[in-house]
Design a protein around this motif. Structure first.
Motif, PDB file in Angstrom:
ATOM      1  N   PHE A  32       0.825  -1.199   0.000  1.00 35.75           N
ATOM      2  CA  PHE A  32       0.000   0.000   0.000  1.00 35.75           C
ATOM      3  C   PHE A  32       0.861   1.252   0.000  1.00 35.75           C
ATOM      4  O   PHE A  32       1.961   1.258   0.546  1.00 35.75           O
ATOM      5  CB  PHE A  32      -0.887   0.038   1.254  1.00 35.75           C
ATOM      6  CG  PHE A  32      -1.859  -1.096   1.328  1.00 35.75           C
ATOM      7  CD1 PHE A  32      -3.144  -0.941   0.862  1.00 35.75           C
ATOM      8  CD2 PHE A  32      -1.485  -2.321   1.860  1.00 35.75           C
ATOM      9  CE1 PHE A  32      -4.049  -1.987   0.929  1.00 35.75           C
ATOM     10  CE2 PHE A  32      -2.375  -3.373   1.926  1.00 35.75           C
ATOM     11  CZ  PHE A  32      -3.660  -3.203   1.457  1.00 35.75           C
ATOM     12  N   ILE A  34       0.833   5.199   1.421  1.00 35.59           N
ATOM     13  CA  ILE A  34       0.220   5.885   2.548  1.00 35.59           C
ATOM     14  C   ILE A  34       0.183   7.367   2.241  1.00 35.59           C
ATOM     15  O   ILE A  34       1.173   7.956   1.837  1.00 35.59           O
ATOM     16  CB  ILE A  34       1.031   5.630   3.836  1.00 35.59           C
ATOM     17  CG1 ILE A  34       1.082   4.135   4.132  1.00 35.59           C
ATOM     18  CG2 ILE A  34       0.437   6.410   5.000  1.00 35.59           C
ATOM     19  CD1 ILE A  34       2.020   3.760   5.257  1.00 35.59           C
ATOM     20  N   LEU A  43      -4.858   4.612   3.004  1.00 31.80           N
ATOM     21  CA  LEU A  43      -4.072   3.510   2.447  1.00 31.80           C
ATOM     22  C   LEU A  43      -4.612   3.212   1.059  1.00 31.80           C
ATOM     23  O   LEU A  43      -5.808   2.973   0.894  1.00 31.80           O
ATOM     24  CB  LEU A  43      -4.194   2.249   3.308  1.00 31.80           C
ATOM     25  CG  LEU A  43      -3.712   2.332   4.748  1.00 31.80           C
ATOM     26  CD1 LEU A  43      -3.998   1.020   5.471  1.00 31.80           C
ATOM     27  CD2 LEU A  43      -2.228   2.635   4.781  1.00 31.80           C
ATOM     28  N   LYS A  45      -4.105   0.635  -2.109  1.00 35.16           N
ATOM     29  CA  LYS A  45      -3.498  -0.631  -2.507  1.00 35.16           C
ATOM     30  C   LYS A  45      -2.807  -0.478  -3.854  1.00 35.16           C
ATOM     31  O   LYS A  45      -3.357   0.105  -4.788  1.00 35.16           O
ATOM     32  CB  LYS A  45      -4.574  -1.708  -2.587  1.00 35.16           C
ATOM     33  CG  LYS A  45      -4.066  -3.088  -2.900  1.00 35.16           C
ATOM     34  CD  LYS A  45      -5.219  -4.076  -2.857  1.00 35.16           C
ATOM     35  CE  LYS A  45      -4.815  -5.405  -3.420  1.00 35.16           C
ATOM     36  NZ  LYS A  45      -5.934  -6.332  -3.491  1.00 35.16           N
TER      37      LYS A  45
END
Length: 100
Positions: A32, A34, A43, A45
Motif C-alpha cells: 500500500f 500511505i 491507504l 493498494k
C-alpha cells in the motif's frame, strides 16, 4: 470506506476482520501507499501490472539488463523504478495543470 482508529502504542498496526479483508480484496503480501488526508491516513493498494516483455526490442532489453547489473538490482526492480518515476512525473504534471 472503512474507518479505523489507531492507538498510539509505539507500533502501528491496522487490523481488519476477515469480512473487511474480503470486501476490500486485501490478500497477504499486498502493498500500500500511505497518504495523509483530511487529518487521517489513506491507504491505497498497489495494483499488480503484468507486462509481457517478449515483444520488446532487443535494445530495450539490453538497456534493462545493463541498468540491472550497474545498480545490482533485478530487471524487475529496474522496470518498477522506471514505472514509479513515470507515474510520479505524470501525477506532478496533472497537479500543475490543476493549479492553472
Amino acid at each position: 470506506m472503512i474507518t479505523k482508529t489507531i492507538e498510539p502504542t509505539g507500533d502501528v498496526c491496522v487490523k481488519f476482520t476477515d469480512e473487511e479483508l474480503e470486501k476490500l480484496g486485501i490478500k497477504e503480501g499486498d502493498k500500500f501507499s500511505i497518504k495523509e488526508e483530511d487529518g487521517g491516513i489513506l491507504l491505497q493498494k498497489f495494483t499488480t501490472l503484468d507486462i509481457d516483455i517478449s515483444e520488446w526490442d532487443r535494445e530495450i532489453l539490453e538497456n534493462l539488463i545493463h541498468q540491472s547489473c550497474e545498480k545490482d538490482i533485478s530487471v524487475n526492480q529496474v522496470i518498477s523504478d522506471i514505472l514509479e518515476t513515470y507515474i510520479k512525473e505524470d501525477e506532478e504534471g496533472l497537479n500543475s495543470h490543476e493549479d492553472r
